[in-house]
Design a protein around this motif. Structure first.
Motif, PDB file in Angstrom:
ATOM      1  N   SER A 151      70.710  39.911  38.998  1.00  0.00           N
ATOM      2  CA  SER A 151      70.887  40.364  37.616  1.00  0.00           C
ATOM      3  C   SER A 151      71.615  41.753  37.463  1.00  0.00           C
ATOM      4  O   SER A 151      72.594  42.049  36.726  1.00  0.00           O
ATOM      5  N   GLU A 152      71.429  42.656  38.538  1.00  0.00           N
ATOM      6  CA  GLU A 152      72.052  44.025  38.345  1.00  0.00           C
ATOM      7  C   GLU A 152      73.722  43.699  38.839  1.00  0.00           C
ATOM      8  O   GLU A 152      74.339  44.444  38.143  1.00  0.00           O
ATOM      9  N   THR A 170      69.860  43.302  42.813  1.00  0.00           N
ATOM     10  CA  THR A 170      69.474  42.016  42.520  1.00  0.00           C
ATOM     11  C   THR A 170      70.467  41.392  41.965  1.00  0.00           C
ATOM     12  O   THR A 170      71.841  41.907  41.585  1.00  0.00           O
ATOM     13  N   GLU A 201      66.188  38.020  39.660  1.00  0.00           N
ATOM     14  CA  GLU A 201      65.372  39.113  40.421  1.00  0.00           C
ATOM     15  C   GLU A 201      65.701  39.113  41.837  1.00  0.00           C
ATOM     16  O   GLU A 201      65.059  39.987  42.366  1.00  0.00           O
ATOM     17  N   ARG A 202      66.331  38.116  42.294  1.00  0.00           N
ATOM     18  CA  ARG A 202      66.525  38.011  43.758  1.00  0.00           C
ATOM     19  C   ARG A 202      67.386  39.257  44.182  1.00  0.00           C
ATOM     20  O   ARG A 202      68.199  39.336  43.739  1.00  0.00           O
ATOM     21  N   ASP A 203      67.162  39.394  45.461  1.00  0.00           N
ATOM     22  CA  ASP A 203      67.919  40.352  46.419  1.00  0.00           C
ATOM     23  C   ASP A 203      69.379  39.793  46.615  1.00  0.00           C
ATOM     24  O   ASP A 203      69.105  38.747  46.777  1.00  0.00           O
TER      25      ASP A 203
END
Length: 311
Positions: free
Chosen positions: A232-233, A230, A210-212
């Motif tokens: 994950s994205e 993020t 979840e980190r940017d």
């Protein structure tokens, strides 16, 4: 510096003048002072070269470079005549004594990498260490750096950052290192190749999901691309990424309430450590990087160790 309003291709009549070309004009360059000059070169766009760098490349006796073909394209672009000598990780042990001998004779030598600032992920620091220990001057000419370029456009905190370079190529070692990096309270900057960027993003997502973050590809070049999301994205869209080119990954620092390492990341860390050594050493390492209680980690290490023995 003095400029001459003559075409860049005009010959040097006595073959002794040191010059470089800017916007169709030849510029006279003084002979560089004796010593080792660390010259930053463009990471893509040749227009990023500094005037001081051009003056030094034209004024030194020798240009030590990783790949003479790449450096020759740069100096020919600015009509510089220079003596190029290779200095890279494969010949460094043999080349360093020759460079020191040249410096002892009063020579001026420029050290360049294929792109960016010398000593960043290359063997130049060993040369600087020996040159400075021998008492010769070391002069830095700052300029382009993919690390700072990516950090500046990532839209992430820049007050503290940690440069990792390349992560390990093997997955187990890479996951272990990612678990260690996850606890560093700073923005992380790392290099990755196009061939490994997708699997690297998935490993990063398993620990830092979840980190940017930002993926910076081909900085300053024609096809420069920056994607921000993020971790994950970014991992989720990694299969659609263009993998040609050079990548810099920038990941924001952990949130104040980020909590402890999750179970999956802890298991990966323990399995890698257990494959290399004892339960005791694996537990000690996991306690240091995970922040979780020793008793809990020890119990999990025994379970994983037993599973491995059963297999």
């Amino acid at each position: 510096m003095r400029t001459k309003n003559v075409p860049a291709s005009s010959p040097d009549p006595d073959n002794t003048a040191r010059t470089f070309a800017v916007a169709g004009h030849l510029v006279s360059a003084p002979k560089a002072a004796p010593g080792l000059h660390l010259v930053a070169t463009p990471i893509g766009n040749l227009g990023d070269i500094t005037l001081r760098a051009l003056e030094t490349l034209a004024g030194v006796d020798i240009v030590a470079c990783e790949d003479t073909r790449i450096t020759r394209r740069l100096i020919e672009r600015f009509s510089i005549t220079a003596t190029l000598k290779q200095y890279h990780e494969h010949n460094a042990e043999q080349a360093r004594p020759k460079i020191l001998e040249a410096l002892a004779r009063g020579s001026s030598i420029a050290l360049v990498s294929d792109a960016g600032t010398p000593l960043i992920s290359d063997p130049g620091f060993k040369l600087v260490r020996e040159v400075s220990a021998a008492g010769f001057p070391v002069i830095a000419l700052p300029g382009p750096s993919s690390v700072l370029a990516a950090l500046s456009v990532a839209a992430l905190p820049t007050d503290r950052f940690f440069f990792e370079g390349f992560l390990p190529s093997k997955q187990n070692a890479r996951r272990t290192r990612i678990a260690e990096l996850a606890r560093i309270d700073a923005t992380l900057v790392m290099f990755e190749s196009g061939a490994r960027v997708q699997e690297c993003l998935h490993d990063l997502a398993s620990v830092m999901g979840e980190r940017d973050a930002a993926i910076c590809r081909e900085m300053t070049k024609l096809h420069e691309e920056v994607r921000r999301a993020t971790v994950s994205e970014l991992a989720g869209i990694s299969d659609a990424l263009e993998t040609r080119g050079e990548f810099v990954l920038v990941i924001g620092p952990p949130a104040a309430d980020a909590g402890l390492m999750n179970d999956a990341a802890l298991d990966d860390l323990l399995r890698t450590s257990l494959a290399r050594g004892s339960v005791k050493d694996a537990v000690a390492h996991a306690v240091e990087v995970s922040g979780r209680p020793r008793r809990e980690i020890y119990a999990r290490a025994l379970e994983l160790s037993k599973d491995g023995d059963d297999g």
